[in-house]
Write a protein that holds these residues in place. Structure first.
Motif, short mmCIF file in Angstrom:
data_model
loop_
_atom_site.label_atom_id
_atom_site.label_comp_id
_atom_site.label_asym_id
_atom_site.label_seq_id
_atom_site.Cartn_x
_atom_site.Cartn_y
_atom_site.Cartn_z
N ILE A 926 0.78 -1.33 0.27
CA ILE A 926 -0.03 -0.08 -0.12
C ILE A 926 0.86 1.27 -0.05
CG2 ILE A 926 -1.79 1.25 1.15
CD1 ILE A 926 -2.68 -1.48 2.40
N LEU A 927 2.02 1.18 0.62
CA LEU A 927 2.87 2.40 0.72
C LEU A 927 3.32 2.48 -0.67
CD1 LEU A 927 4.51 4.14 2.18
CD2 LEU A 927 6.45 2.68 2.25
N LEU A 928 3.76 1.49 -1.43
CA LEU A 928 4.16 1.70 -2.97
C LEU A 928 2.94 2.48 -3.60
CD1 LEU A 928 6.16 -1.26 -3.52
CD2 LEU A 928 7.04 0.80 -2.93
N ARG A 929 1.86 1.99 -3.46
CA ARG A 929 0.68 2.93 -4.17
C ARG A 929 0.62 4.25 -3.75
NH1 ARG A 929 -2.38 -0.97 -6.89
NH2 ARG A 929 -2.52 -3.10 -5.84
N SER A 930 0.88 4.42 -2.63
CA SER A 930 0.81 5.85 -1.98
C SER A 930 1.79 6.77 -2.74
CB SER A 930 0.90 5.95 -0.53
OG SER A 930 2.33 5.72 0.02
N ILE A 931 3.28 6.27 -2.94
CA ILE A 931 4.29 6.75 -3.70
C ILE A 931 3.64 7.18 -4.95
CG2 ILE A 931 6.34 6.64 -4.56
CD1 ILE A 931 7.03 4.90 -2.03
N ASN A 932 3.02 6.33 -5.78
CA ASN A 932 2.31 6.53 -7.01
C ASN A 932 1.41 7.39 -7.08
OD1 ASN A 932 3.59 4.61 -8.80
ND2 ASN A 932 2.12 2.97 -8.22
N ALA A 933 0.49 7.55 -5.95
CA ALA A 933 -0.56 8.34 -5.97
C ALA A 933 -0.05 10.03 -5.71
CB ALA A 933 -1.56 8.11 -4.89
#
Length: 942
Positions: A926-933
């Motif tokens: 989920i952290l990696l998704r937050s970086i994307n966002a």
């Protein structure tokens, strides 16, 4: 210096259509969440969205704490989808903004309003008002060359499936701009949008694995196939139409000719510096895939032209040269028309185009044969070069003109000619880049094996140059010993590949051989020696030199920028190198690195070091009678040389842009600029007009008094660098802070690029970390300090409460494009920073006392920089002169703030969950998704 024009007044009401489109996209996304996600996801997104929007207009500590608690209590399945929802919103908002800007420009043009600054009309009118005659403009057009270079540096977080879906949404949404749509037709378009957003929501935005270099090659080719093949002819058409309006007159025949001055470069598959996966075989494959992409486009367009140029030889008198070409084509025609020798017998242009298609298919067959792993074989009747293909197209064009069909020749046929003139048989000139120490090690290995020098690397610089000179002028066959290391053989193989691919595809296949970390002249002569061993450079017994490689030194660090003049002076004075320059028509390309110099000494010292270096390089080259083209290694963010291209070109030292400019387009910049045809046309137009303006000194002479600002900027740069180094090199615990509070350790797992984030994977330091993750990490946590730190202190110290000095700085801002661009970019970076959000990240520092101290230093400098910048530009708020950008940032902030808080929460959870347990992997994902966002929300991230 002259006063620069201020932007046209911006009316807040004029973005009503943009707000409506963003609202529509938000509504469609909301419906998608409600119907296709967990009900708690929609409720949470709405609570966060409305809550943070309310906080933006009316601060409320109680509400903020309540929203934070909402995030902190979310379970992983809901949290993951909430992050994805915000990421999707940013992607849709980006589409709305790009579409709105495009239609505003078109609307103003149709209404007869002044064209935007940077348009062809605006630029040509300014040229005309300055007294530049058509002859002056024609002279300038014959000198210009505009060369964007695509790189795969890892800052693009969206993979191709997402880019393709977003492209569909953009195209569909464009239909809503048709005021003639009926109520039913509009509803149908919205239904299509809903379906596409639904697909977007159900498409995985992250990559399951780290992209290979070949994946990156295909990602780069995507932009040529989807937009650039359409955009390039449009750019030229718009330019020619503007020249007709401004210089020729609507009713007169055009007198000015616009040559094809656009060229493209690529580093994807050729940039070996720091990327062990860019092997010689990958370089071969990159070249072949590029060539196939170009040839397939030519093949498709030639087929379409067969349906257009259906002239009968009964009704037109063909040009003798065209008839001669058909006679010359007889051997090919026997093969091309084997099934029907009389096909197109009385339709000569169709027949010629069918022959062209046959020959292009032979070229593609040869490429396919090589791509499948087979050795290259001669292909009967394949084009041997782009010149042969162009000759065939030119003879059709000239024949059409000869019988009064010039207007038809200037249609689809001219578009194809433009593409072939632009892309050749190779699509983009592939640059090769390697780090200097690799060459030095290879040369030592070879010289040791030959028994010439056992410890070459330890020699003083003068002795290195002598050893290399002796080897270069040796007339015996160039050989290398059998017992070489595997790494030396790989280095040599790259030069061999350059020779092979030059023969197989085109002599123009490769652009430059770039030497990163060029610290001394021997680093350049080492590459000359290696190239001679591979046959790219030769020296005959009669003393004649031949050279088929362009060697380009890259100066990156603050120290290298300061020494570049001395290094080039040594090279230009060197008898052998001077002969090689003569082989290249006394042309030298020099690359300047923006990223490492900024990471090294801060943005102001970097910007001024680059500015000063350019002036010195061009002056030195001129004194030797050498034409010099500067190659700018710009990144996406301000901290890596980013910012609007038009302003960036104008900000170069006057007199240093000699009609040509080359610069890197990195990471997410590619999708921002080239995902849509309309945006690509605009961005290329802005770059071209910037180049025309910056090169106008070639026809009008120089007007800028250089000495006026030199002392001020030199003092500011030294002071800024001192402040920056005090923070990054002399503050205890600074790098612990960086790695504790940023998600930079996770960037390597984000699967956004093939290149490692550190030069030495085991080392966490300023020297080891690459500039991209350095800037990316600070941007994620809303510090953005590489783009502004040290500027405030430098300005405050120099001003020293002296009103006269403030007046001098204000004059520089009004009159000098360099200083104006610097402060404009600084404003953007400051506006994207948020010290309140930054404070939440600061609390993640394991040493809380050190964390609080470092954060306070950052915050103090931030506030100091804001104050100093606003004083100089005479504004009350940041971006007061660029309200569209200010409004865009303010629209995004209520969506970015919850994402930042989610990221802080995730980083905290990762710290407390053992790495070998399931929750850790979930939080990591989920952290990696937050970086994307967050990257999508901030846009220029790396």
């Amino acid at each position: 210096m002259v006063n620069l024009p201020n932007p046209a007044p911006y009316q807040p009401s004029s973005d009503k259509a943009l707000r409506a489109r963003v609202k529509l996209f938000g509504h469609i996304l909301g419906e998608t969440l409600r119907d296709h996600a967990d009900h708690q996801v929609f409720a949470t997104v709405e609570a966060l969205r409305k809550g943070y929007i309310h906080l933006q207009t009316k601060p409320n500590p109680t509400r903020r704490r309540r929203l934070r608690k909402l995030v902190e209590h979310l379970e992983e399945p809901i949290l993951e989808q909430v992050v994805r929802a915000f990421n999707t919103y940013f992607s849709l908002a980006n589409i709305a903004e790009e579409s709105f800007k495009h239609h505003q420009r078109r609307k103003n043009s149709q209404a007869g309003l002044p064209r935007w600054e940077g348009s062809f009309d605006h630029t040509l009118l300014a040229f005309q008002e300055s007294g530049h005659s058509p002859e002056d403009l024609q002279q300038l057009l014959h000198t210009i060359q505009y060369i964007p270079v695509f790189t795969s540096h890892p800052t693009e977080t969206k993979h191709r499936n997402i880019l393709e879906t977003l492209q569909r949404i953009f195209v569909i949404s464009e239909e809503l701009n048709n005021s003639q749509l009926s109520k039913y037709e509009r509803a149908q378009v919205i239904n299509q949008l809903q379906a596409s957003v639904q697909i977007l929501w159900k498409t995985e935005e992250g990559r399951a694995r780290k992209p290979s270099v070949e994946d990156e090659i295909h990602n780069g080719l995507y932009f040529f196939r989807t937009t650039l093949f359409k955009a390039i002819p449009l750019v030229y058409r718009h330019f020619e139409e503007s020249i007709q309006r401004v210089y020729t007159g609507e009713t007169e025949q055009p007198t000015l000719q616009v040559p094809s001055f656009l060229r493209f470069g690529s580093w994807i598959g050729g940039d070996r510096d720091g990327n062990p996966y860019v092997t010689p075989s990958i370089t071969r494959r990159a070249i072949r895939l590029q060539a196939r992409t170009a040839l397939r486009e030519y093949l498709r367009r030639a087929k379409e032209l067969i349906q257009v140029l259906t002239h009968s030889d009964k009704w037109v008198t063909l040009h003798p040269a065209f008839l001669e070409s058909l006679t010359h084509d007889q051997p090919v025609a026997q093969k091309a028309f084997a099934r029907n020798l009389h096909l197109f017998r009385h339709e000569p242009y169709c027949r010629k185009l069918a022959i062209i298609r046959y020959r292009l298919r032979m070229n593609i067959s040869l490429i396919e044969h090589s791509l499948s792993g087979n050795k290259g074989k001669p292909a009967d009747h394949a084009y041997r070069s782009e010149a042969e293909l162009l000759d065939d197209l030119y003879v059709i064009r000239d024949s059409l003109h000869s019988h009064g069909d010039g207007n038809i020749a200037d249609g689809e046929l001219k578009d194809l000619i433009r593409l072939v003139e632009t892309f050749g048989m190779y699509l983009a000139h592939l640059d090769v880049r390697e780090e200097s120490s690799r060459h030095t090690s290879a040369v030592e290995d070879i010289l040791r094996g030959l028994g010439i020098a056992s410890a070459y690397q330890s020699l003083p610089e003068e002795q290195k140059l002598k050893v290399l000179s002796d080897q270069l002028t040796a007339t015996q066959n160039s050989t290398w010993p059998e017992s070489l290391s595997a790494e030396t053989l790989r280095i040599l193989e790259v030069f061999t590949v350059m020779t092979e691919m030059g023969r197989e595809v085109s002599q123009h296949t490769f652009g430059s051989y770039v030497i990163s970390m060029t610290h001394q002249a021997s680093h350049v002569l080492e590459v000359v020696y290696l190239a001679k061993l591979a046959g790219l450079i030769s020296y005959s017994s009669t003393g004649q030199w031949a050279c088929r490689i362009r060697i380009v030194p890259l100066f990156e660090t603050i120290e290298d920028l300061a020494h570049c003049e001395a290094i080039l002076h040594t090279l230009f004075n060197h008898s052998i190198y001077r002969e090689l320059l003569r082989c290249a028509n006394n042309f030298q390309e020099v690359m300047l690195g923006y990223s490492d110099s900024c990471k090294d000494g801060g943005i102001l010292a970097s910007a001024w070091g680059l500015h000063d270096a350019q002036r010195k390089i061009i002056s030195l080259a001129k004194s030797f009678g050498i034409t010099c083209r500067l190659f700018h290694g710009r990144g996406g963010t301000v901290g890596r040389g980013g910012g609007p291209t038009h302003q960036a070109i104008l900000a170069q030292p006057e007199g240093t842009v000699h009609g040509q400019i080359k610069f890197t387009e990195q990471g997410e910049v590619l999708s921002h600029k080239y995902s849509h045809v309309e945006t690509a046309v605009y961005e290329l137009t802005m770059g071209i007009t910037g180049l025309l303006k910056a090169s106008s000194h070639l026809i009008k002479g120089l007007s800028y008094d250089w000495n006026q600002a030199h002392d001020i900027m030199t003092t500011l740069a030294k002071s800024s660098e001192k402040s920056y180094r005090q923070l990054t090199e002399q503050t205890p615990g600074f790098f612990d802070y960086f790695y504790d509070v940023t998600p930079v350790r996770q960037l390597g797992q984000l699967n956004i690029g093939s290149r490692p984030t550190h030069r030495q994977t085991s080392e966490s330091s300023k020297e080891s970390i690459r500039a991209i993750p350095w800037v990316f990490g600070w941007g994620q946590i809303r510090h953005t300090l590489p783009a502004w730190y040290g500027i405030g202190s430098a300005l405050e110290i120099w001003r020293s409460h002296d009103p006269a000095r403030l007046g001098s700085l204000r004059a520089l801002y009004r009159q000098w494009p360099f200083f104006r661009s610097l402060l404009s970019n600084t404003q953007m970076a400051l506006a994207k920073a948020d010290m309140n959000i930054a404070s939440e990240y600061a609390q993640l520092c394991r040493n809380s006392q050190q964390g609080a101290m470092i954060y306070s230093l950052v915050k103090e400098e931030y506030e100091r920089t804001v104050k100093q910048v606003l004083d100089i530009i005479g504004a009350e708020t940041l971006l007061q002169e660029d309200l569209p950008l200010a409004l865009s940032i303010s629209r995004r902030n209520p969506y970015l703030e919850p994402l930042n808080h989610i990221q802080v929460t995730l980083l905290q959870r990762l710290r407390t969950s053992p790495e070998n347990e399931t929750p850790h992997a979930i939080w990591q994902s989920i952290l990696l998704r937050s970086i994307n966002a967050i990257a999508a929300g901030l846009r220029n991230t790396g």
